[in-house]
Design a protein around this motif. Sequence first.
Motif, PDB file in Angstrom:
ATOM      1  N   SER A  86      -5.463 -20.686   4.063  1.00 54.65           N
ATOM      2  CA  SER A  86      -5.700 -20.659   2.623  1.00 54.65           C
ATOM      3  C   SER A  86      -6.889 -21.499   2.148  1.00 54.65           C
ATOM      4  O   SER A  86      -7.433 -21.237   1.080  1.00 54.65           O
ATOM      5  N   LEU A  87      -7.290 -22.484   2.922  1.00 55.65           N
ATOM      6  CA  LEU A  87      -8.392 -23.358   2.501  1.00 55.65           C
ATOM      7  C   LEU A  87      -9.749 -22.775   2.905  1.00 55.65           C
ATOM      8  O   LEU A  87      -9.859 -22.097   3.929  1.00 55.65           O
ATOM      9  N   PRO A  88     -10.780 -23.062   2.112  1.00 54.55           N
ATOM     10  CA  PRO A  88     -12.130 -22.641   2.505  1.00 54.55           C
ATOM     11  C   PRO A  88     -12.534 -23.314   3.820  1.00 54.55           C
ATOM     12  O   PRO A  88     -12.185 -24.465   4.079  1.00 54.55           O
ATOM     13  N   THR A  89     -13.261 -22.577   4.631  1.00 57.39           N
ATOM     14  CA  THR A  89     -13.701 -23.093   5.929  1.00 57.39           C
ATOM     15  C   THR A  89     -15.206 -23.342   5.904  1.00 57.39           C
ATOM     16  O   THR A  89     -15.906 -22.759   5.077  1.00 57.39           O
ATOM     17  N   PRO A  90     -15.652 -24.195   6.820  1.00 59.00           N
ATOM     18  CA  PRO A  90     -14.927 -24.912   7.851  1.00 59.00           C
ATOM     19  C   PRO A  90     -14.113 -26.078   7.286  1.00 59.00           C
ATOM     20  O   PRO A  90     -14.408 -26.623   6.230  1.00 59.00           O
ATOM     21  N   ILE A  91     -13.080 -26.402   8.049  1.00 58.66           N
ATOM     22  CA  ILE A  91     -12.107 -27.435   7.676  1.00 58.66           C
ATOM     23  C   ILE A  91     -12.197 -28.583   8.670  1.00 58.66           C
ATOM     24  O   ILE A  91     -12.363 -28.357   9.868  1.00 58.66           O
ATOM     25  N   ILE A  92     -12.039 -29.804   8.170  1.00 55.69           N
ATOM     26  CA  ILE A  92     -11.859 -30.952   9.050  1.00 55.69           C
ATOM     27  C   ILE A  92     -10.484 -31.532   8.759  1.00 55.69           C
ATOM     28  O   ILE A  92     -10.105 -31.713   7.604  1.00 55.69           O
ATOM     29  N   ALA A  93      -9.705 -31.744   9.826  1.00 56.76           N
ATOM     30  CA  ALA A  93      -8.382 -32.352   9.713  1.00 56.76           C
ATOM     31  C   ALA A  93      -8.443 -33.708  10.404  1.00 56.76           C
ATOM     32  O   ALA A  93      -9.122 -33.866  11.420  1.00 56.76           O
ATOM     33  N   PHE A  94      -7.741 -34.683   9.836  1.00 59.71           N
ATOM     34  CA  PHE A  94      -7.791 -36.004  10.451  1.00 59.71           C
ATOM     35  C   PHE A  94      -6.434 -36.686  10.442  1.00 59.71           C
ATOM     36  O   PHE A  94      -5.551 -36.371   9.657  1.00 59.71           O
ATOM     37  N   CYS A  95      -6.312 -37.630  11.369  1.00 62.00           N
ATOM     38  CA  CYS A  95      -5.150 -38.519  11.457  1.00 62.00           C
ATOM     39  C   CYS A  95      -5.696 -39.850  11.979  1.00 62.00           C
ATOM     40  O   CYS A  95      -6.889 -40.114  11.849  1.00 62.00           O
ATOM     41  N   ARG A  96      -4.863 -40.628  12.584  1.00 57.86           N
ATOM     42  CA  ARG A  96      -5.334 -41.951  13.054  1.00 57.86           C
ATOM     43  C   ARG A  96      -6.419 -41.824  14.128  1.00 57.86           C
ATOM     44  O   ARG A  96      -7.426 -42.515  14.094  1.00 57.86           O
ATOM     45  N   SER A  97      -6.188 -40.921  15.104  1.00 57.91           N
ATOM     46  CA  SER A  97      -7.148 -40.775  16.201  1.00 57.91           C
ATOM     47  C   SER A  97      -7.760 -39.382  16.302  1.00 57.91           C
ATOM     48  O   SER A  97      -8.739 -39.196  17.013  1.00 57.91           O
ATOM     49  N   GLY A  98      -7.172 -38.407  15.628  1.00 57.39           N
ATOM     50  CA  GLY A  98      -7.585 -37.010  15.752  1.00 57.39           C
ATOM     51  C   GLY A  98      -6.659 -36.223  16.658  1.00 57.39           C
ATOM     52  O   GLY A  98      -6.597 -35.000  16.581  1.00 57.39           O
ATOM     53  N   ASN A  99      -5.920 -36.921  17.514  1.00 54.66           N
ATOM     54  CA  ASN A  99      -5.048 -36.236  18.471  1.00 54.66           C
ATOM     55  C   ASN A  99      -3.874 -35.525  17.800  1.00 54.66           C
ATOM     56  O   ASN A  99      -3.497 -34.422  18.208  1.00 54.66           O
ATOM     57  N   ARG A 100      -3.285 -36.133  16.817  1.00 52.56           N
ATOM     58  CA  ARG A 100      -2.152 -35.525  16.118  1.00 52.56           C
ATOM     59  C   ARG A 100      -2.578 -34.231  15.426  1.00 52.56           C
ATOM     60  O   ARG A 100      -1.879 -33.219  15.477  1.00 52.56           O
ATOM     61  N   SER A 101      -3.744 -34.262  14.793  1.00 53.49           N
ATOM     62  CA  SER A 101      -4.259 -33.061  14.129  1.00 53.49           C
ATOM     63  C   SER A 101      -4.545 -31.963  15.152  1.00 53.49           C
ATOM     64  O   SER A 101      -4.245 -30.796  14.911  1.00 53.49           O
ATOM     65  N   ALA A 102      -5.116 -32.337  16.290  1.00 52.41           N
ATOM     66  CA  ALA A 102      -5.381 -31.351  17.344  1.00 52.41           C
ATOM     67  C   ALA A 102      -4.081 -30.772  17.893  1.00 52.41           C
ATOM     68  O   ALA A 102      -3.970 -29.561  18.114  1.00 52.41           O
ATOM     69  N   SER A 103      -3.091 -31.617  18.102  1.00 51.00           N
ATOM     70  CA  SER A 103      -1.788 -31.140  18.597  1.00 51.00           C
ATOM     71  C   SER A 103      -1.117 -30.223  17.582  1.00 51.00           C
ATOM     72  O   SER A 103      -0.503 -29.219  17.948  1.00 51.00           O
ATOM     73  N   LEU A 104      -1.245 -30.563  16.324  1.00 54.36           N
ATOM     74  CA  LEU A 104      -0.676 -29.741  15.265  1.00 54.36           C
ATOM     75  C   LEU A 104      -1.335 -28.361  15.258  1.00 54.36           C
ATOM     76  O   LEU A 104      -0.659 -27.339  15.096  1.00 54.36           O
ATOM     77  N   TRP A 105      -2.638 -28.319  15.451  1.00 52.66           N
ATOM     78  CA  TRP A 105      -3.326 -27.025  15.533  1.00 52.66           C
ATOM     79  C   TRP A 105      -2.801 -26.223  16.718  1.00 52.66           C
ATOM     80  O   TRP A 105      -2.514 -25.025  16.584  1.00 52.66           O
ATOM     81  N   THR A 106      -2.651 -26.859  17.885  1.00 55.66           N
ATOM     82  CA  THR A 106      -2.130 -26.165  19.057  1.00 55.66           C
ATOM     83  C   THR A 106      -0.748 -25.591  18.764  1.00 55.66           C
ATOM     84  O   THR A 106      -0.478 -24.426  19.069  1.00 55.66           O
ATOM     85  N   MET A 107       0.108 -26.389  18.169  1.00 54.48           N
ATOM     86  CA  MET A 107       1.454 -25.915  17.812  1.00 54.48           C
ATOM     87  C   MET A 107       1.392 -24.763  16.814  1.00 54.48           C
ATOM     88  O   MET A 107       2.163 -23.817  16.891  1.00 54.48           O
ATOM     89  N   SER A 108       0.461 -24.829  15.899  1.00 53.74           N
ATOM     90  CA  SER A 108       0.369 -23.808  14.840  1.00 53.74           C
ATOM     91  C   SER A 108      -0.006 -22.441  15.403  1.00 53.74           C
ATOM     92  O   SER A 108       0.265 -21.423  14.774  1.00 53.74           O
ATOM     93  N   GLN A 109      -0.619 -22.432  16.565  1.00 52.31           N
ATOM     94  CA  GLN A 109      -1.035 -21.166  17.170  1.00 52.31           C
ATOM     95  C   GLN A 109       0.135 -20.373  17.741  1.00 52.31           C
ATOM     96  O   GLN A 109       0.018 -19.170  17.971  1.00 52.31           O
ATOM     97  N   SER A 110       1.252 -21.032  17.970  1.00 52.18           N
ATOM     98  CA  SER A 110       2.404 -20.340  18.550  1.00 52.18           C
ATOM     99  C   SER A 110       3.576 -20.167  17.578  1.00 52.18           C
ATOM    100  O   SER A 110       4.603 -19.617  17.952  1.00 52.18           O
ATOM    101  N   VAL A 111       3.402 -20.601  16.346  1.00 52.35           N
ATOM    102  CA  VAL A 111       4.459 -20.466  15.337  1.00 52.35           C
ATOM    103  C   VAL A 111       4.369 -19.089  14.701  1.00 52.35           C
ATOM    104  O   VAL A 111       3.283 -18.634  14.344  1.00 52.35           O
TER     105      VAL A 111
END
Length: 113
Positions: A86-111
């Motif tokens: 829903s958000l305009p791209t490109p998007i940057i997602a962030f957390c403390r290190s970036g790893n949580r956001s990357a893991s969340l993206w990986t999980m989102s691909q299989s939901v």
Amino acid sequence: MTIKTLTPTLSVSPQVLPQQVAHLAKSGFKSIICNLPDGECGPGQPGFDQIAEAAKAAGMQSAYLPIVPGQAGPSEAAAFRDLLASLPTPIIAFCRSGNRSASLWTMSQSVRA
């Protein structure tokens, strides 16, 4: 700030500071997703409201999807997937290190939608 590109429309990074948002916009990002819960990094961490204000001033959209480390599940992954759609791209997602956001993206691909 270290930015890692995951796809042509999504990158992740460690914590973004309000004063860095204008640079992100000038770099081409249209939206920012904060996966870092307010206060997780202790005193002095900017709250999402400061990030959202800076994003608005820079012409970016913003979204807050705080994820407590180790507690992301299918509903959080689905919410992240919906934000990516829903958000305009490109998007940057962030957390403390970036790893949580990357893991969340990986999980989102299989939901399932």
